[in-house]
Design a protein around this motif. Sequence first.
Motif, PDB file in Angstrom:
ATOM      1  N   LEU A  86      39.957 119.262  34.799  1.00 51.57           N
ATOM      2  CA  LEU A  86      41.234 119.942  35.024  1.00 51.57           C
ATOM      3  C   LEU A  86      41.405 121.034  33.978  1.00 51.57           C
ATOM      4  O   LEU A  86      41.462 120.760  32.783  1.00 51.57           O
ATOM      5  CB  LEU A  86      42.384 118.940  34.952  1.00 51.57           C
ATOM      6  N   LEU A  87      41.494 122.290  34.426  1.00 52.58           N
ATOM      7  CA  LEU A  87      41.572 123.426  33.519  1.00 52.58           C
ATOM      8  C   LEU A  87      42.996 123.895  33.274  1.00 52.58           C
ATOM      9  O   LEU A  87      43.344 124.310  32.173  1.00 52.58           O
ATOM     10  CB  LEU A  87      40.748 124.597  34.076  1.00 52.58           C
ATOM     11  N   ALA A  88      43.815 123.876  34.323  1.00 57.87           N
ATOM     12  CA  ALA A  88      45.168 124.412  34.194  1.00 57.87           C
ATOM     13  C   ALA A  88      46.020 123.941  35.355  1.00 57.87           C
ATOM     14  O   ALA A  88      45.512 123.493  36.381  1.00 57.87           O
ATOM     15  CB  ALA A  88      45.137 125.943  34.155  1.00 57.87           C
ATOM     16  N   VAL A  89      47.318 124.069  35.169  1.00 52.86           N
ATOM     17  CA  VAL A  89      48.292 123.788  36.216  1.00 52.86           C
ATOM     18  C   VAL A  89      49.134 125.047  36.398  1.00 52.86           C
ATOM     19  O   VAL A  89      49.515 125.688  35.417  1.00 52.86           O
ATOM     20  CB  VAL A  89      49.193 122.598  35.824  1.00 52.86           C
ATOM     21  N   ARG A 150      45.823 133.187  25.674  1.00 52.92           N
ATOM     22  CA  ARG A 150      46.357 132.672  24.414  1.00 52.92           C
ATOM     23  C   ARG A 150      46.522 131.149  24.479  1.00 52.92           C
ATOM     24  O   ARG A 150      46.238 130.446  23.512  1.00 52.92           O
ATOM     25  CB  ARG A 150      47.703 133.322  24.100  1.00 52.92           C
ATOM     26  N   LEU A 151      47.000 130.670  25.621  1.00 50.95           N
ATOM     27  CA  LEU A 151      47.180 129.235  25.770  1.00 50.95           C
ATOM     28  C   LEU A 151      45.844 128.505  25.700  1.00 50.95           C
ATOM     29  O   LEU A 151      45.734 127.436  25.088  1.00 50.95           O
ATOM     30  CB  LEU A 151      47.871 128.929  27.101  1.00 50.95           C
ATOM     31  N   ALA A 152      44.817 129.095  26.324  1.00 54.11           N
ATOM     32  CA  ALA A 152      43.486 128.484  26.275  1.00 54.11           C
ATOM     33  C   ALA A 152      42.971 128.426  24.834  1.00 54.11           C
ATOM     34  O   ALA A 152      42.389 127.415  24.408  1.00 54.11           O
ATOM     35  CB  ALA A 152      42.513 129.266  27.150  1.00 54.11           C
ATOM     36  N   ASN A 153      43.201 129.499  24.072  1.00 53.28           N
ATOM     37  CA  ASN A 153      42.780 129.503  22.664  1.00 53.28           C
ATOM     38  C   ASN A 153      43.561 128.471  21.849  1.00 53.28           C
ATOM     39  O   ASN A 153      42.989 127.747  21.021  1.00 53.28           O
ATOM     40  CB  ASN A 153      42.978 130.897  22.058  1.00 53.28           C
ATOM     41  N   LEU A 201      41.649 117.067  30.235  1.00 51.70           N
ATOM     42  CA  LEU A 201      42.554 117.937  29.484  1.00 51.70           C
ATOM     43  C   LEU A 201      42.543 117.589  28.000  1.00 51.70           C
ATOM     44  O   LEU A 201      42.640 118.471  27.139  1.00 51.70           O
ATOM     45  CB  LEU A 201      43.978 117.809  30.025  1.00 51.70           C
ATOM     46  N   ALA A 202      42.444 116.297  27.692  1.00 56.51           N
ATOM     47  CA  ALA A 202      42.459 115.862  26.300  1.00 56.51           C
ATOM     48  C   ALA A 202      41.076 115.924  25.661  1.00 56.51           C
ATOM     49  O   ALA A 202      40.952 115.679  24.450  1.00 56.51           O
ATOM     50  CB  ALA A 202      43.007 114.438  26.199  1.00 56.51           C
ATOM     51  N   GLY A 203      40.060 116.233  26.450  1.00 54.21           N
ATOM     52  CA  GLY A 203      38.707 116.298  25.921  1.00 54.21           C
ATOM     53  C   GLY A 203      38.222 114.965  25.402  1.00 54.21           C
ATOM     54  O   GLY A 203      37.630 114.877  24.316  1.00 54.21           O
TER      55      GLY A 203
END
Length: 245
Positions: A86-89, A150-153, A201-203
Amino acid sequence: MVDATRSVPRGPARRHPREEWDWPTPSLLGGLDADPRDRLLVLGTRVWYEADRILMREADRTDFVLILLDGVVKATGRTQDGRDALLAVRMGGDLVGEFAAVDSKPRSATVTTCGPVAARMVTRAAFLDCLRRDARIADAVNRSIVAKLRLANAHRINFTGCDVGTRLARVLHHLAMTYGERAGAGAVIRWPITQPELATLAGAAEPSVHKALRGLRQAGAVSTGYRTVRVDDLALLHGCAYPNP
């Protein structure tokens, strides 16, 4: 190739036409003034989708964009070992699929509906023409793309050196604050999310997430059901996510 137009439901899942929703201010539509927003919303065609429909598939060369009006979608990517991460919502007010429209490269993720979704489907040509002609819309789209990067970073930085419990608490706090519906001292995330998706998401490994969730439940921060998460105490969850040094 995915023909998203075939996902238009014929029965009761179809929504009555609406011109405006209560879009969150950080979203593309929520942040636009009325005039440029109206110009953006005349593009393309209104479409409706049922739950669990694939709108875009990773590596396909479709290049339309979707302006989400209502509902929630998730973006997933395929890992080397064959799992879906899951990458994003994204939710009503957001733009989906603009990367492929801008650079003409294959889709970077698979986009699936998490429930009924209303959107406007816009061809690449119409989308790019709008950006060339309308500086206010182009600026808003650029800011939206930058916000995603920015959120991904921030996601990567926030996870450096954190244990699984802290990472999971940060994921849930972000989801609740960004996409949740406030309910007293907590918030409800009203779209289905599985524990394997939380793990990506939490890796973390799924068993580790199960243990961390159990700890958050015992602390009174969250409660869980089948594919659902409710934050019972946002302040307590924030304390778990960002403990004092």
